[in-house]
Scaffold this active site. Structure first.
Site, PDB file in Angstrom:
ATOM      1  N   ARG A  69      30.241  42.565  42.663  1.00  0.00           N
ATOM      2  CA  ARG A  69      30.521  41.283  41.968  1.00  0.00           C
ATOM      3  C   ARG A  69      30.396  41.431  40.447  1.00  0.00           C
ATOM      4  O   ARG A  69      29.910  40.517  39.749  1.00  0.00           O
ATOM      5  CB  ARG A  69      29.567  40.174  42.443  1.00  0.00           C
ATOM      6  N   SER A  74      30.287  31.324  48.141  1.00  0.00           N
ATOM      7  CA  SER A  74      28.875  31.739  48.003  1.00  0.00           C
ATOM      8  C   SER A  74      28.369  31.331  46.630  1.00  0.00           C
ATOM      9  O   SER A  74      28.945  31.721  45.620  1.00  0.00           O
ATOM     10  CB  SER A  74      28.751  33.253  48.118  1.00  0.00           C
ATOM     11  N   GLU A 128      30.414  30.994  37.521  1.00  0.00           N
ATOM     12  CA  GLU A 128      30.074  31.032  36.092  1.00  0.00           C
ATOM     13  C   GLU A 128      30.084  29.625  35.502  1.00  0.00           C
ATOM     14  O   GLU A 128      30.957  28.814  35.818  1.00  0.00           O
ATOM     15  CB  GLU A 128      31.165  31.887  35.442  1.00  0.00           C
TER      16      GLU A 128
HETATM   17  C1  LIG Z   1      35.621  28.814  49.590  1.00  0.00           C
HETATM   18  C2  LIG Z   1      35.458  29.990  48.669  1.00  0.00           C
HETATM   19  C3  LIG Z   1      35.268  31.257  49.204  1.00  0.00           C
HETATM   20  C4  LIG Z   1      35.136  32.373  48.359  1.00  0.00           C
HETATM   21  N1  LIG Z   1      34.956  33.593  48.934  1.00  0.00           N
HETATM   22  C5  LIG Z   1      34.807  34.690  48.140  1.00  0.00           C
HETATM   23  C6  LIG Z   1      34.634  35.985  48.726  1.00  0.00           C
HETATM   24  O1  LIG Z   1      34.628  36.145  49.941  1.00  0.00           O
HETATM   25  N2  LIG Z   1      34.461  37.034  47.897  1.00  0.00           N
HETATM   26  C7  LIG Z   1      34.479  36.900  46.529  1.00  0.00           C
HETATM   27  O2  LIG Z   1      34.345  37.911  45.841  1.00  0.00           O
HETATM   28  N3  LIG Z   1      34.663  35.686  45.956  1.00  0.00           N
HETATM   29  C8  LIG Z   1      34.822  34.585  46.721  1.00  0.00           C
HETATM   30  N4  LIG Z   1      34.986  33.352  46.150  1.00  0.00           N
HETATM   31  C9  LIG Z   1      34.970  33.237  44.672  1.00  0.00           C
HETATM   32  C10 LIG Z   1      36.372  33.180  44.024  1.00  0.00           C
HETATM   33  O3  LIG Z   1      37.355  32.810  44.945  1.00  0.00           O
HETATM   34  C11 LIG Z   1      36.785  34.499  43.373  1.00  0.00           C
HETATM   35  O4  LIG Z   1      35.822  34.898  42.431  1.00  0.00           O
HETATM   36  C12 LIG Z   1      38.149  34.402  42.693  1.00  0.00           C
HETATM   37  O5  LIG Z   1      38.556  35.680  42.267  1.00  0.00           O
HETATM   38  C13 LIG Z   1      38.171  33.443  41.484  1.00  0.00           C
HETATM   39  O6  LIG Z   1      39.525  33.271  41.107  1.00  0.00           O
HETATM   40  P1  LIG Z   1      39.988  32.015  40.247  1.00  0.00           P
HETATM   41  O7  LIG Z   1      41.413  32.236  39.884  1.00  0.00           O
HETATM   42  O8  LIG Z   1      39.687  30.760  40.961  1.00  0.00           O
HETATM   43  O9  LIG Z   1      39.073  32.189  38.958  1.00  0.00           O
HETATM   44  P2  LIG Z   1      38.415  31.010  38.086  1.00  0.00           P
HETATM   45  O10 LIG Z   1      37.311  30.384  38.868  1.00  0.00           O
HETATM   46  O11 LIG Z   1      39.454  30.127  37.538  1.00  0.00           O
HETATM   47  O12 LIG Z   1      37.776  31.885  36.911  1.00  0.00           O
HETATM   48  C14 LIG Z   1      36.707  32.770  37.167  1.00  0.00           C
HETATM   49  C15 LIG Z   1      36.421  33.580  35.891  1.00  0.00           C
HETATM   50  O13 LIG Z   1      37.543  34.427  35.605  1.00  0.00           O
HETATM   51  C16 LIG Z   1      38.079  34.136  34.313  1.00  0.00           C
HETATM   52  N5  LIG Z   1      39.519  34.349  34.405  1.00  0.00           N
HETATM   53  C17 LIG Z   1      40.407  33.670  35.178  1.00  0.00           C
HETATM   54  N6  LIG Z   1      41.634  34.203  35.054  1.00  0.00           N
HETATM   55  C18 LIG Z   1      41.507  35.231  34.176  1.00  0.00           C
HETATM   56  C19 LIG Z   1      42.433  36.175  33.622  1.00  0.00           C
HETATM   57  N7  LIG Z   1      43.720  36.183  33.956  1.00  0.00           N
HETATM   58  N8  LIG Z   1      41.952  37.106  32.734  1.00  0.00           N
HETATM   59  C20 LIG Z   1      40.642  37.125  32.372  1.00  0.00           C
HETATM   60  N9  LIG Z   1      39.727  36.260  32.863  1.00  0.00           N
HETATM   61  C21 LIG Z   1      40.174  35.322  33.760  1.00  0.00           C
HETATM   62  C22 LIG Z   1      37.661  32.704  34.009  1.00  0.00           C
HETATM   63  O14 LIG Z   1      37.612  32.464  32.619  1.00  0.00           O
HETATM   64  C23 LIG Z   1      36.272  32.704  34.640  1.00  0.00           C
HETATM   65  O15 LIG Z   1      35.381  33.363  33.773  1.00  0.00           O
HETATM   66  C24 LIG Z   1      35.148  32.209  46.955  1.00  0.00           C
HETATM   67  C25 LIG Z   1      35.350  30.930  46.404  1.00  0.00           C
HETATM   68  C26 LIG Z   1      35.501  29.830  47.258  1.00  0.00           C
HETATM   69  C27 LIG Z   1      35.735  28.477  46.677  1.00  0.00           C
END
Ligand SMILES: Cc1cc2nc3c(=O)[nH]c(=O)nc-3n(C[C@H](O)[C@H](O)[C@H](O)COP(=O)(O)OP(=O)(O)OC[C@H]3O[C@@H](n4cnc5c(N)ncnc54)[C@H](O)[C@@H]3O)c2cc1C
Length: 334
Positions: free
Chosen positions: A166, A234, A332
């Site tokens: 992570r 999580s 975050e």
């Molecule tokens: C129901 C649920 C289940 C999940 N299960 C898992 C799992 O099994 N494993 C796991 O690892 N995670 C899991 N997650 C967490 C999450 O889905 C991941 O971390 C995912 O990659 C976040 O993507 P996002 O586009 O929503 O990012 P956001 O939440 O929009 O952003 C997350 C971070 O990334 C940054 N960011 C976004 N896009 C970019 C970019 N293009 N360049 C640079 N920085 C950027 C943002 O500024 C922020 O700091 C889960 C979340 C939920 C809600």
């Protein structure tokens, strides 16, 4: 072409926790070439810029006095290599799960264990997403990113990204890079990754869709649907403790799950700790600990970051008092 910037834009529907949130300006990025102009304009106007993908790993505050850039770039392609190797290239704004299903439908192995993780492709390297025995770094080839410190586009390999559990360089240097393109290495003749206990019963598997379907079924049975009950998956990392602490913990809690790591440390289960501390299903006003999964904090409706952080603090303190183990938050504060 640049998209207009709506003023006081509502972000409540742009975070999976469904927290009440807004931003002074929002800007949809539909082409990575818009980024230099966005940052130049922000500097001229003296406004900070933050990036938002699917909003599935962030805890948004009630109002952001700056520009929220919504990553919406699209595009994906495959290049066939030697011996069934296939290089996948995808733009940052693609939806991660749609990318997984697209590759699996073509019989490609590699991403099936990572199905149903919400969010965008560009955010996947940020915390090196992982599930069911596979992490993004296991399939990673390279990525392109806009480096805000130099104003240039860089290509980073796995070593540059400093992936760990992570974790990545993007967490060490927050705000420096905008990930624009991600490349992953897939296989036509791959092997299923079934080391995760709940997948080990699948037996002989001849298509990645079988693994993906099993992962989807497991996730759907365990996790509350964020479209129905706001959550960020999580909420805490599984704590990694020293061998000495892990051994003492194991003696005191013989039924607790504990996983020995290659470097001698021990990974404990945050969900188990929270459940054993009696907090599964605990509710405080509009927020609570999920009744289905103790690692998931949920928004029953109308919650703000303040409500959620008060609950998170209560969980951390209760687990600390009961087990002397410190929990660390995964999403975050943005
Ligand atoms: C129901 C649920 C289940 C999940 N299960 C898992 C799992 O099994 N494993 C796991 O690892 N995670 C899991 N997650 C967490 C999450 O889905 C991941 O971390 C995912 O990659 C976040 O993507 P996002 O586009 O929503 O990012 P956001 O939440 O929009 O952003 C997350 C971070 O990334 C940054 N960011 C976004 N896009 C970019 C970019 N293009 N360049 C640079 N920085 C950027 C943002 O500024 C922020 O700091 C889960 C979340 C939920 C809600």
């Amino acid at each position: 072409m640049t998209s207009p910037m709506p003023l006081n834009f509502d972000l409540t529907g742009h975070n999976t926790l469904g927290l009440r949130a807004s931003t002074h300006y929002a800007r949809r990025i539909e082409d990575a070439s818009e980024l230099p102009e966005l940052f130049a304009q922000a500097e001229r106007d003296g406004l900070p810029v933050r990036l938002l993908g699917g909003g599935s790993n962030v805890i948004l505050g009630e109002h952001y006095e700056g520009i929220t850039a919504l990553m919406a770039t699209r595009g994906k392609s495959l290049s066939e290599g030697a011996d069934g190797a296939v290089l996948l290239e995808a733009q940052a704004g693609e939806t991660w799960h749609d990318l997984v299903t697209w590759t699996v439908a073509q019989g490609l192995w590699g991403l099936e264990n990572l199905a149903l993780i919400p969010g965008t492709v560009g955010a996947a390297p940020i915390q090196n997403i992982g599930a069911y025995g596979v992490e993004l770094c296991d399939r990673f080839h390279s990525l392109d990113a806009y480096d805000r410190t130099t104003g240039s586009v860089v290509t980073l390999g796995a070593a540059d990204c400093r992936f760990a559990y992570r974790h990545s360089v993007f967490k060490e240097q927050p705000g420096r890079y905008v990930v624009t393109t991600v490349r992953l290495q897939l296989k036509r003749n791959g092997e299923p990754e079934l080391s995760y206990r709940e997948l080990s019963g699948l037996g002989s598997v001849d298509h990645p869709a079988r693994v993906m379907d099993a992962v989807i079924a497991l996730r759907t049975s365990k996790l509350p649907d964020w479209r129905v009950l706001g959550n960020a998956g999580s909420f805490f990392h599984n704590p990694i403790v020293s061998a000495t602490v892990g051994r003492a913990f194991g003696v005191a809690n013989p039924t607790a799950p504990a996983y020995a790591q290659a470097d001698g440390t021990i990974k404990l289960s945050a969900g188990w700790l929270i459940e054993q501390a009696g907090l599964k299903g605990y509710r405080s006003g509009p927020v609570g600990v999920s009744e289905r999964h103790a690692l998931v904090l949920v928004n029953y409706g109308g919650a703000t970051r303040t409500d959620l952080m008060a609950l998170a603090e209560h969980v951390v303190e209760t687990v600390q008092q009961r087990f002397a183990i410190a929990l660390k938050r995964e999403p975050e504060l943005l």
